[in-house]
Design a protein around this motif. Structure first.
Motif, mmCIF file in Angstrom:
data_model
loop_
_atom_site.group_PDB
_atom_site.id
_atom_site.type_symbol
_atom_site.label_atom_id
_atom_site.label_comp_id
_atom_site.label_asym_id
_atom_site.label_seq_id
_atom_site.Cartn_x
_atom_site.Cartn_y
_atom_site.Cartn_z
ATOM 1 N N GLN A 30 0.845 -1.208 0.000
ATOM 2 C CA GLN A 30 0.000 0.000 0.000
ATOM 3 C C GLN A 30 0.877 1.253 0.000
ATOM 4 N N ALA A 31 1.940 1.238 0.802
ATOM 5 C CA ALA A 31 2.848 2.393 0.870
ATOM 6 C C ALA A 31 3.549 2.609 -0.473
ATOM 7 N N ILE A 32 3.913 1.527 -1.150
ATOM 8 C CA ILE A 32 4.565 1.644 -2.463
ATOM 9 C C ILE A 32 3.586 2.222 -3.479
ATOM 10 N N TYR A 33 2.360 1.716 -3.492
ATOM 11 C CA TYR A 33 1.363 2.218 -4.443
ATOM 12 C C TYR A 33 1.077 3.693 -4.176
ATOM 13 N N LYS A 34 1.015 4.061 -2.918
ATOM 14 C CA LYS A 34 0.768 5.458 -2.546
ATOM 15 C C LYS A 34 1.936 6.351 -2.995
ATOM 16 N N MET A 35 3.140 5.811 -2.888
ATOM 17 C CA MET A 35 4.339 6.565 -3.239
ATOM 18 C C MET A 35 4.459 6.751 -4.751
ATOM 19 N N THR A 36 4.162 5.709 -5.519
ATOM 20 C CA THR A 36 4.331 5.804 -6.964
ATOM 21 C C THR A 36 3.131 6.460 -7.633
ATOM 22 N N GLY A 37 1.998 6.510 -6.926
ATOM 23 C CA GLY A 37 0.820 7.162 -7.478
ATOM 24 C C GLY A 37 0.377 6.514 -8.763
ATOM 25 N N ALA A 38 -0.145 7.303 -9.669
ATOM 26 C CA ALA A 38 -0.667 6.777 -10.938
ATOM 27 C C ALA A 38 0.427 6.700 -11.999
ATOM 28 N N MET A 39 1.671 6.882 -11.597
ATOM 29 C CA MET A 39 2.767 6.902 -12.568
ATOM 30 C C MET A 39 3.055 5.528 -13.164
ATOM 31 N N VAL A 40 2.677 4.464 -12.451
ATOM 32 C CA VAL A 40 2.968 3.119 -12.909
ATOM 33 C C VAL A 40 1.678 2.437 -13.351
ATOM 34 N N LYS A 41 1.654 1.977 -14.597
ATOM 35 C CA LYS A 41 0.489 1.250 -15.114
ATOM 36 C C LYS A 41 0.664 -0.219 -14.743
ATOM 37 N N LEU A 42 -0.329 -0.763 -14.029
ATOM 38 C CA LEU A 42 -0.229 -2.131 -13.537
ATOM 39 C C LEU A 42 -1.214 -3.049 -14.246
ATOM 40 N N PRO A 43 -0.847 -4.341 -14.361
ATOM 41 C CA PRO A 43 -1.791 -5.296 -14.944
ATOM 42 C C PRO A 43 -3.041 -5.412 -14.060
ATOM 43 N N SER A 44 -4.139 -5.841 -14.642
ATOM 44 C CA SER A 44 -5.412 -5.855 -13.908
ATOM 45 C C SER A 44 -5.382 -6.753 -12.675
ATOM 46 N N ASP A 45 -4.519 -7.789 -12.672
ATOM 47 C CA ASP A 45 -4.462 -8.653 -11.485
ATOM 48 C C ASP A 45 -3.542 -8.102 -10.397
ATOM 49 N N GLU A 46 -3.023 -6.883 -10.619
ATOM 50 C CA GLU A 46 -2.162 -6.240 -9.617
ATOM 51 C C GLU A 46 -2.509 -4.764 -9.443
ATOM 52 N N ASP A 47 -3.674 -4.342 -9.916
ATOM 53 C CA ASP A 47 -3.974 -2.910 -9.912
ATOM 54 C C ASP A 47 -4.449 -2.359 -8.568
ATOM 55 N N THR A 48 -4.529 -3.220 -7.551
ATOM 56 C CA THR A 48 -4.758 -2.741 -6.183
ATOM 57 C C THR A 48 -3.732 -3.435 -5.286
ATOM 58 N N PRO A 49 -3.388 -2.837 -4.169
ATOM 59 C CA PRO A 49 -2.448 -3.499 -3.255
ATOM 60 C C PRO A 49 -2.947 -4.882 -2.826
ATOM 61 N N GLU A 50 -4.252 -5.004 -2.592
ATOM 62 C CA GLU A 50 -4.807 -6.287 -2.147
ATOM 63 C C GLU A 50 -4.615 -7.370 -3.204
ATOM 64 N N LYS A 51 -4.886 -7.033 -4.470
ATOM 65 C CA LYS A 51 -4.707 -8.014 -5.554
ATOM 66 C C LYS A 51 -3.237 -8.428 -5.658
ATOM 67 N N ARG A 52 -2.351 -7.451 -5.525
ATOM 68 C CA ARG A 52 -0.913 -7.739 -5.619
ATOM 69 C C ARG A 52 -0.475 -8.675 -4.494
ATOM 70 N N VAL A 53 -0.903 -8.390 -3.275
ATOM 71 C CA VAL A 53 -0.501 -9.211 -2.134
ATOM 72 C C VAL A 53 -1.150 -10.595 -2.215
ATOM 73 N N ASP A 54 -2.392 -10.655 -2.658
ATOM 74 C CA ASP A 54 -3.034 -11.963 -2.864
ATOM 75 C C ASP A 54 -2.197 -12.811 -3.824
ATOM 76 N N LYS A 55 -1.764 -12.200 -4.907
ATOM 77 C CA LYS A 55 -0.967 -12.900 -5.915
ATOM 78 C C LYS A 55 0.372 -13.362 -5.321
ATOM 79 N N ILE A 56 1.018 -12.490 -4.572
ATOM 80 C CA ILE A 56 2.301 -12.829 -3.947
ATOM 81 C C ILE A 56 2.126 -14.020 -3.000
ATOM 82 N N PHE A 57 1.105 -13.954 -2.150
ATOM 83 C CA PHE A 57 0.907 -15.027 -1.178
ATOM 84 C C PHE A 57 0.488 -16.334 -1.856
ATOM 85 N N ARG A 58 -0.289 -16.243 -2.917
ATOM 86 C CA ARG A 58 -0.653 -17.455 -3.666
ATOM 87 C C ARG A 58 0.599 -18.166 -4.178
ATOM 88 N N ASN A 59 1.561 -17.377 -4.641
ATOM 89 C CA ASN A 59 2.780 -17.936 -5.214
ATOM 90 C C ASN A 59 3.848 -18.302 -4.191
#
Length: 190
Positions: free
Chosen positions: A126-155
Motif C-alpha cells: 500500500q505504501a509503495i502504491y501510494k508513493m508511486t501514485g498513478a505513474m505506474v500502469k499495472l496489470p489488472s491482477d495487480e492494480d490494487t495493493p490487495e490483488k498484488r498481495v493476494d498474488k504474492i501469497f498465492r505464489n
C-alpha cells in the motif's frame, strides 16, 4: 559515528571499506555529502522522508520512507548515522542477491518476528502504491495493493499458513523478481 566530524578517521574508513562495497574515495565523498545534508551527523525520520519526497514528487512516499528508515536505523535509536546509512546503501545498491533478499525481508517483516504476514506485506505494498501514485500502469491482477498481495501469497506461501518464512520469501522472489525490485525504490544514489 554518532558525533559529527569533518572527516572519517583512518579506522572508520578501514571499517567501512571492510563492511561495504565502497572504496575509500567513494566513502569520503558520501560522508561529505551526508554531513552537508545532516550537519549533526544524524538523519532523522522527518529529513529522511523529505529526501524521499524529492525522488517521488508525484506520490506520497512518507509511509514507505518510514518503513525504509526503520531498516536503515540498525540500532533503533530513532536516527541514522553515517555508518548505518552507508552500510544499507551498500547492500541496496551493490549488494549480492542474497544480501538484497535479506534486506528486503527485513523491510517487509515490519515487526521483526522473522515472518512476513499478509498484513505486513499489504502495508508495504500500500505504501509503495501510494508513493508511486498513478505513474505506474499495472496489470489488472495487480492494480490494487490487495490483488498484488493476494498474488504474492498465492505464489509464495507454500504451506498456506498466511505468513512467509525467509526461505519461502527467497524462493518466491526468485520466481517473482519484482519483489526484490522494491530495493530500487530504496536506493538514494541514482
Amino acid at each position: 559515528m554518532g558525533k559529527s566530524q569533518s572527516k572519517l578517521s583512518q579506522e572508520q574508513l578501514a571499517d567501512l571499506q571492510k563492511n561495504t562495497y565502497f572504496d575509500k574515495k567513494e566513502l569520503q565523498q558520501w560522508y561529505k555529502g551526508f554531513l552537508k545534508d545532516c550537519p549533526s551527523g544524524q538523519l532523522d525520520k522527518t529529513e529522511f522522508s523529505r529526501i524521499y519526497k524529492q525522488f517521488f514528487p508525484f506520490g506520497d512516499p512518507e509511509q514507505f520512507a518510514e518503513y525504509v528508515f526503520n531498516v536503515f536505523d540498525g540500532d533503533r535509536n530513532g536516527t541514522i548515522d553515517f555508518k548505518e546509512f552507508i552500510c544499507a546503501l551498500s547492500v541496496t545498491s551493490r549488494g549480492r542477491l542474497d544480501e538484497k533478499l535479506k534486506w528486503a525481508f527485513q523491510l517487509y517483516d515490519i515487526d521483526g518476528d522473522k515472518f512476513i504476514t499478509y498484513d505486513e506485506m499489504l502495508r508495504i505494498v500500500q505504501a509503495i502504491y501510494k508513493m508511486t501514485g498513478a505513474m505506474v500502469k499495472l496489470p489488472s491482477d495487480e492494480d490494487t495493493p490487495e490483488k498484488r498481495v493476494d498474488k504474492i501469497f498465492r505464489n509464495m506461501d507454500r504451506d498456506k499458513d498466511a505468513r512467509l518464512t525467509f526461505e519461502e520469501f527467497v524462493e518466491g522472489s526468485k520466481q517473482d523478481p519484482t519483489i526484490v525490485q522494491v530495493i530500487k525504490t530504496v536506493r538514494l544514489d541514482e
